[in-house]
Design an enzyme around this catalytic site. Structure first.
Site, short mmCIF file in Angstrom:
data_model
loop_
_atom_site.label_atom_id
_atom_site.label_comp_id
_atom_site.label_asym_id
_atom_site.label_seq_id
_atom_site.Cartn_x
_atom_site.Cartn_y
_atom_site.Cartn_z
N LEU A 33 0.84 -1.20 0.00
CA LEU A 33 0.00 0.00 0.00
C LEU A 33 0.88 1.25 0.00
O LEU A 33 0.64 2.19 -0.75
CB LEU A 33 -0.92 0.01 1.23
CG LEU A 33 -1.82 1.26 1.34
CD1 LEU A 33 -2.84 1.31 0.19
CD2 LEU A 33 -2.53 1.32 2.69
N HIS A 34 1.91 1.24 0.83
CA HIS A 34 2.80 2.39 0.92
C HIS A 34 3.44 2.67 -0.44
O HIS A 34 3.52 3.82 -0.89
CB HIS A 34 3.89 2.13 1.97
CG HIS A 34 4.93 3.20 2.04
ND1 HIS A 34 4.61 4.53 2.26
CD2 HIS A 34 6.27 3.16 1.91
CE1 HIS A 34 5.72 5.25 2.27
NE2 HIS A 34 6.75 4.44 2.06
N ARG A 35 3.87 1.59 -1.11
CA ARG A 35 4.52 1.75 -2.40
C ARG A 35 3.58 2.39 -3.42
O ARG A 35 3.95 3.32 -4.13
CB ARG A 35 5.02 0.40 -2.90
CG ARG A 35 6.18 0.51 -3.88
CD ARG A 35 6.82 -0.84 -4.17
NE ARG A 35 7.28 -1.48 -2.95
CZ ARG A 35 7.08 -2.77 -2.64
NH1 ARG A 35 6.44 -3.56 -3.47
NH2 ARG A 35 7.52 -3.27 -1.52
#
Length: 192
Positions: A33-35
């Site tokens: 998700l962060h990526r």
């Protein structure tokens, strides 16, 4: 970005897996998700952990994404869940229940490294490493009593714990932006 109200949500539920713990799967999910949030430069997607608890300390099996219908549709059109599909169950995009309360989720950072405290003490009191170690045991490194997810820094590759605090419940939603972990500074997400 523009500060948005989150009107819709998606639940991503971790499925039980014989090989991987929930903690491990949640780390993988949050990394992905962060990526994708960083790639999209998205600041309109917030997260919450509706099944989190403090005893036992866990973020739980559900990662809820909050955003506008357009924002969530755009996010889910990216293939960011590749490799996680067998481990997760996705709800469809749905409108936030009208009677939901709201709360802020914030990252809490605790900078009490025993090493640093000992070095400071050695300088201040002219103690040896042994004396400082006796005075400041490793136990001061305890993480706060908050659930966390273990991640790796995208810039340095160092592992770190992202401690997440679910703030007090409030009746009003506060608009704002979210960072690339889906955590807001001022912004709230619906809680239901």
């Amino acid at each position: 970005g523009q500060s948005t109200m989150t009107t819709h949500y998606i639940d991503i539920t971790l499925l039980p897996d014989p090989e991987f713990s929930d903690t491990h799967l949640l780390s993988a999910l949050m990394s992905k998700l962060h990526r994708v949030l960083a790639q999209l430069r998205a600041d309109d997607i917030g997260i919450s952990f509706p099944r989190h608890s403090l005893h036992p300390r866990t973020l739980g099996k559900v990662l809820r994404l909050h955003g506008s219908e357009v924002g969530l549709t755009n996010l889910m059109s990216q293939d960011w869940l590749r490799g996680m599909r067998d481990h997760t169950q996705l709800s469809s995009i749905a409108a936030t229940p009208a009677q939901a309360e709201h709360r802020q989720l914030q990252r809490r950072q605790f900078k009490t490294s025993a090493e640093r405290l000992r070095r400071r003490r050695m300088q201040r009191k002219g103690e040896t490493a042994e004396q400082a170690a006796a005075a400041i045991p490793d136990a001061v490194e305890r993480l706060p009593d908050l659930p966390f997810v273990q991640l790796r820094s995208s810039s340095t590759g160092q592992p770190f714990c992202l401690c997440v605090e679910h703030g007090p419940l409030q009746l009003q939603q506060v608009a704002g932006t979210f960072n690339a972990y889906g955590l807001g500074h001022e912004a709230t997400v619906p809680w239901f």
